[in-house]
Design a protein around this motif. Structure first.
Motif, PDB file in Angstrom:
ATOM      1  N   TYR A  48       0.833  -1.197   0.000  1.00  0.00           N
ATOM      2  CA  TYR A  48       0.000   0.000   0.000  1.00  0.00           C
ATOM      3  C   TYR A  48       0.870   1.250   0.000  1.00  0.00           C
ATOM      4  N   THR A  49       0.476   2.234  -0.786  1.00  0.00           N
ATOM      5  CA  THR A  49       1.151   3.528  -0.780  1.00  0.00           C
ATOM      6  C   THR A  49       0.138   4.611  -0.461  1.00  0.00           C
ATOM      7  N   PRO A  50       0.453   5.497   0.478  1.00  0.00           N
ATOM      8  CA  PRO A  50      -0.465   6.616   0.734  1.00  0.00           C
ATOM      9  C   PRO A  50      -0.435   7.593  -0.434  1.00  0.00           C
ATOM     10  N   ILE A  51      -1.603   7.964  -0.935  1.00  0.00           N
ATOM     11  CA  ILE A  51      -1.698   8.945  -2.020  1.00  0.00           C
ATOM     12  C   ILE A  51      -2.729  10.011  -1.658  1.00  0.00           C
ATOM     13  N   TYR A  52      -2.735  11.112  -2.426  1.00  0.00           N
ATOM     14  CA  TYR A  52      -3.764  12.135  -2.251  1.00  0.00           C
ATOM     15  C   TYR A  52      -4.534  12.238  -3.551  1.00  0.00           C
ATOM     16  N   LYS A  55     -10.552  16.245  -4.485  1.00  0.00           N
ATOM     17  CA  LYS A  55     -11.492  16.580  -3.411  1.00  0.00           C
ATOM     18  C   LYS A  55     -10.894  16.367  -2.025  1.00  0.00           C
ATOM     19  N   ASN A  56      -9.571  16.599  -1.937  1.00  0.00           N
ATOM     20  CA  ASN A  56      -8.887  16.561  -0.637  1.00  0.00           C
ATOM     21  C   ASN A  56      -8.959  15.204   0.061  1.00  0.00           C
ATOM     22  N   ARG A  57      -8.913  14.147  -0.717  1.00  0.00           N
ATOM     23  CA  ARG A  57      -9.065  12.831  -0.127  1.00  0.00           C
ATOM     24  C   ARG A  57      -7.736  12.121   0.070  1.00  0.00           C
ATOM     25  N   PRO A  58      -7.362  11.848   1.318  1.00  0.00           N
ATOM     26  CA  PRO A  58      -6.250  10.920   1.535  1.00  0.00           C
ATOM     27  C   PRO A  58      -6.727   9.535   1.111  1.00  0.00           C
ATOM     28  N   ALA A  59      -5.896   8.806   0.416  1.00  0.00           N
ATOM     29  CA  ALA A  59      -6.331   7.525  -0.152  1.00  0.00           C
ATOM     30  C   ALA A  59      -5.170   6.563  -0.189  1.00  0.00           C
ATOM     31  N   ILE A  60      -5.426   5.387  -0.745  1.00  0.00           N
ATOM     32  CA  ILE A  60      -4.411   4.328  -0.797  1.00  0.00           C
ATOM     33  C   ILE A  60      -4.299   3.794  -2.219  1.00  0.00           C
TER      34      ILE A  60
ATOM     35  N   PRO B  50       3.724  11.162  -1.935  1.00  0.00           N
ATOM     36  CA  PRO B  50       4.918  11.768  -1.354  1.00  0.00           C
ATOM     37  C   PRO B  50       6.142  10.900  -1.623  1.00  0.00           C
ATOM     38  N   ILE B  51       7.205  11.485  -2.117  1.00  0.00           N
ATOM     39  CA  ILE B  51       8.460  10.752  -2.370  1.00  0.00           C
ATOM     40  C   ILE B  51       9.636  11.517  -1.760  1.00  0.00           C
ATOM     41  N   TYR B  52      10.793  10.865  -1.686  1.00  0.00           N
ATOM     42  CA  TYR B  52      12.018  11.540  -1.239  1.00  0.00           C
ATOM     43  C   TYR B  52      13.014  11.466  -2.372  1.00  0.00           C
ATOM     44  N   MET B  53      13.488  12.604  -2.801  1.00  0.00           N
ATOM     45  CA  MET B  53      14.458  12.643  -3.882  1.00  0.00           C
ATOM     46  C   MET B  53      15.864  12.957  -3.345  1.00  0.00           C
ATOM     47  N   LYS B  54      16.827  13.015  -4.235  1.00  0.00           N
ATOM     48  CA  LYS B  54      18.209  13.309  -3.843  1.00  0.00           C
ATOM     49  C   LYS B  54      18.328  14.640  -3.110  1.00  0.00           C
ATOM     50  N   LYS B  55      19.453  14.865  -2.466  1.00  0.00           N
ATOM     51  CA  LYS B  55      19.745  16.116  -1.756  1.00  0.00           C
ATOM     52  C   LYS B  55      18.706  16.419  -0.669  1.00  0.00           C
ATOM     53  N   ASN B  56      18.185  15.332  -0.069  1.00  0.00           N
ATOM     54  CA  ASN B  56      17.268  15.463   1.076  1.00  0.00           C
ATOM     55  C   ASN B  56      15.987  16.230   0.762  1.00  0.00           C
ATOM     56  N   ARG B  57      15.489  16.047  -0.432  1.00  0.00           N
ATOM     57  CA  ARG B  57      14.313  16.802  -0.840  1.00  0.00           C
ATOM     58  C   ARG B  57      13.027  15.991  -0.724  1.00  0.00           C
ATOM     59  N   PRO B  58      12.118  16.416   0.144  1.00  0.00           N
ATOM     60  CA  PRO B  58      10.772  15.858   0.084  1.00  0.00           C
ATOM     61  C   PRO B  58      10.124  16.358  -1.202  1.00  0.00           C
TER      62      PRO B  58
ATOM     63  N   TYR F  48      11.088  15.717   8.315  1.00  0.00           N
ATOM     64  CA  TYR F  48       9.939  16.120   7.494  1.00  0.00           C
ATOM     65  C   TYR F  48       8.920  14.991   7.432  1.00  0.00           C
ATOM     66  N   THR F  49       7.648  15.336   7.537  1.00  0.00           N
ATOM     67  CA  THR F  49       6.561  14.372   7.363  1.00  0.00           C
ATOM     68  C   THR F  49       5.655  14.858   6.246  1.00  0.00           C
ATOM     69  N   PRO F  50       5.320  13.970   5.296  1.00  0.00           N
ATOM     70  CA  PRO F  50       4.357  14.360   4.259  1.00  0.00           C
ATOM     71  C   PRO F  50       2.965  14.502   4.875  1.00  0.00           C
ATOM     72  N   ILE F  51       2.300  15.592   4.607  1.00  0.00           N
ATOM     73  CA  ILE F  51       0.928  15.809   5.083  1.00  0.00           C
ATOM     74  C   ILE F  51       0.055  16.297   3.934  1.00  0.00           C
ATOM     75  N   TYR F  52      -1.257  16.276   4.162  1.00  0.00           N
ATOM     76  CA  TYR F  52      -2.197  16.844   3.177  1.00  0.00           C
ATOM     77  C   TYR F  52      -2.940  17.971   3.845  1.00  0.00           C
ATOM     78  N   MET F  53      -2.882  19.128   3.256  1.00  0.00           N
ATOM     79  CA  MET F  53      -3.564  20.284   3.801  1.00  0.00           C
ATOM     80  C   MET F  53      -4.815  20.618   2.979  1.00  0.00           C
ATOM     81  N   LYS F  54      -5.519  21.654   3.377  1.00  0.00           N
ATOM     82  CA  LYS F  54      -6.742  22.075   2.686  1.00  0.00           C
ATOM     83  C   LYS F  54      -6.470  22.394   1.210  1.00  0.00           C
ATOM     84  N   LYS F  55      -7.507  22.488   0.436  1.00  0.00           N
ATOM     85  CA  LYS F  55      -7.419  22.833  -0.986  1.00  0.00           C
ATOM     86  C   LYS F  55      -6.544  21.856  -1.772  1.00  0.00           C
ATOM     87  N   ASN F  56      -6.588  20.595  -1.327  1.00  0.00           N
ATOM     88  CA  ASN F  56      -5.899  19.529  -2.056  1.00  0.00           C
ATOM     89  C   ASN F  56      -4.389  19.713  -2.163  1.00  0.00           C
TER      90      ASN F  56
END
Lengths: 158, 158, 158, 158, 158, 158
Positions: A48-52, A55-60, B50-58, F48-56
């Motif tokens: 499973y990978t978390p995706i967005y 319509k602002n939906r966190p999904a899988i 969400p992915i992590y790329m080179k040079k510590n980039r989210p 860093y943590t990936p998050i989802y904010m408002k407005k997609n």
């Protein structure tokens, strides 16, 4: 009907498929159940990978690897057990190492170590998780200590 | 120019493409805008990982599903609206269920329930989100209560 | 042996491959090392996605883009530096923009701006990160201020 | 030594602690083991978040909720079973609903439905996952169908 | 009942609370709805983090920032609109910059630029997203081009 | 001005603070730069943590651990180098193990192994990543082989 294990010699497998499903209306509870079911019914791997999504939906994103032969069975489970209306897939190739098992002796008993061999050279030595877990639980020792002792005893000369 | 909807009968679609772009120099603000634009212009689906790329980039992996026919339009938007210098893509196959709609009556009014049918058997029954949302907003009730009532009224005999 | 840079004119590249490996028994420490090594040895791009695998394991999906020619070298590194017993891959197509560089003058010195050109139209203008970083460090100014000044000086007339 | 269950009436619990550990040198295999162990030994909840740490390391943030009383036991497990050299924590307050169970009858047998009650009003009705799972496995029906039937039979009049 | 905006001068706010809820049995569809509702009812910020919970469940951590005064209202929404049986919270302090707006003129019309001021020094200059979005949609130009022109016109002399 | 290292004996540190910032309008490129800067200027940890904010909007939660004393310096960097208009923080407690170093000899030279000691018992033995990396690069051997040899030589008797 478990997945047929791939052969133990180094080989290129051209009969593999990756399936993908986006899920924004299924709960985590169900997904924890479905992953086991897919493995039992012949998937080589499921993750499973978390995706967005819109319509602002966190999904899988569910991804599944299986042989071409297992595709219809996997589709049926995905349609029946998840909420998707479509499943997508594409072919891919897998290059697998030769696999071989050795036994390492710890103070708590034997542990299998899986070796991966690339063109005759051992490049992987991986203690079997289930063996180590059983020891950790039975002897009430930290899993970390079991692995430390396995790594201590593993044969590095070759 | 909205996406042409896929046909309602069960079918295998071989004219689909997945596009991918890695983005490490675009803000979330822009991406929230781009997803809507891509849907409006004909994408079948768009999602972010969400992915992590080179040079510590989210960073973000944008994935997009569209028909082969829509590929040039989608590429143009991605190049103009994001910061990428390259877009990658590969063909995939989609197996879609037959779709059919039923109406369920709640105390607040009717709600469509989309059914997904696999080889003649109803395997999905999905209340239309937009119908439920409108009721929740108009009658000021929790969305959860709307769904609960829809599930209560849905016809399970078939 | 660095990756050969793709040509600077707009083109469709049909000789690319995506490789994937699922990793649930390798530490983040090692992965931070492996990404640099893969770039040095010819990968066009490498990135990590957090995934969840069976048995409640948080894990990492490593994805790598390279030319068909670089495939064997990349496989060898993945087998020797990670813990995987199998590597999967599939072909994909990359559509790349024409690239061109311009120089912008800031109060701290020159900065390259990479332009991306789609069918004769400049659609990307991207300040070179390494130039901006060097200025930020040498003059002890916020990186954000360097970018602000570059954007101020960039030529928008085309 | 299982976690003492919180009381069933609505209450504010001021004796809770959140613990956190950043892990960049432990494998997913071990973490899948540790989560079960922490629950068995008295954690109220444990969960993993993917994070990115320095030196391009994909890593895991382990978060754990427990009572102040269970703190020393949880610390000991974290130090012995993971690779961390430090554990951080801070107090938090939990507002819990009153809980009550009802039985719903399906064609395959009874299922518990947990109700959550806020100031006298039922706001949650949650079918017990383990009950539904047992039915799905024993009668070889999709888990989704079991939930559908439970939702059909649940009493919405309060 | 929208959130009261915090004051525009630089200040330390000690009346803030962070709320947290773990959700493994709610769909992404619902969460996309709930985030808007929480903002409308007075949340200062709401965001979702992908987490992994027990029993192989991908799940979501909902985090919400609000004033102590808004806590009961936020709790009520969380209990009624999500599936949680418990909400946890803890106090935190927010240090906010002084805020001020300037107008920048583009070929398509004016855009507000929000400035953030730290102890008398302008450290942030942020084009208002909604202004730029309206221009992009009305004049059918890439959002990126709107931002480029705003950055070109922004006053860097302070 | 590097972070003062915490003392080497086992202790409870009550002078720590966690800072948090939500970022939806800053690129990954900048964040890769900021993390190094924060460490250089005295942060104990940044992630860093990936998050989802408002407005997609896909976005990033920056979390930072530092001593109360370092708080003003960290705030200044966050305000100057990122795009945030507010920084939030709260106190936390850190329980740190006693730390001690041992030297292990490999065929390529010595490697430090950091030990973590809980109430007199060695619970952690962690090969120093930078030592192993230097050997891997200098002798052109897989990092994995260096670790394997260190684990082979580490002293398990105590």
């Amino acid at each position: 009907m478990h997945s047929e294990l791939p052969p133990d010699h180094q080989h290129i497998d051209n009969q593999m498929v990756k399936m993908e499903v986006n899920l924004d209306d299924v709960s985590g509870e169900w997904l924890g159940y479905v992953i086991d079911l897919l493995f039992e019914q012949g998937a080589n791997d499921v993750f499973y990978t978390p995706i967005y999504m819109k319509k602002n939906r966190p999904a899988i994103l569910l991804q599944l690897l299986c042989s071409t032969k297992a595709l219809p069975k996997m589709e049926e489970i995905l349609f029946k057990e998840t909420t998707t209306l479509g499943v997508r897939y594409y072919p891919l190739t897998v290059h697998r190492l030769e696999r071989r098992y050795k036994i390492v002796t710890t103070e708590w008993g034997p542990v299998s170590v899986k070796e991966g061999i690339l063109s005759g050279q051992v490049v992987q030595k991986s203690p079997e998780f289930e063996d180590c877990k059983k020891i950790a639980q039975h002897f009430n020792v930290p899993l970390k200590k079991v692995y430390e002792q396995v790594w201590k005893e593993v044969d590095l000369d070759r």
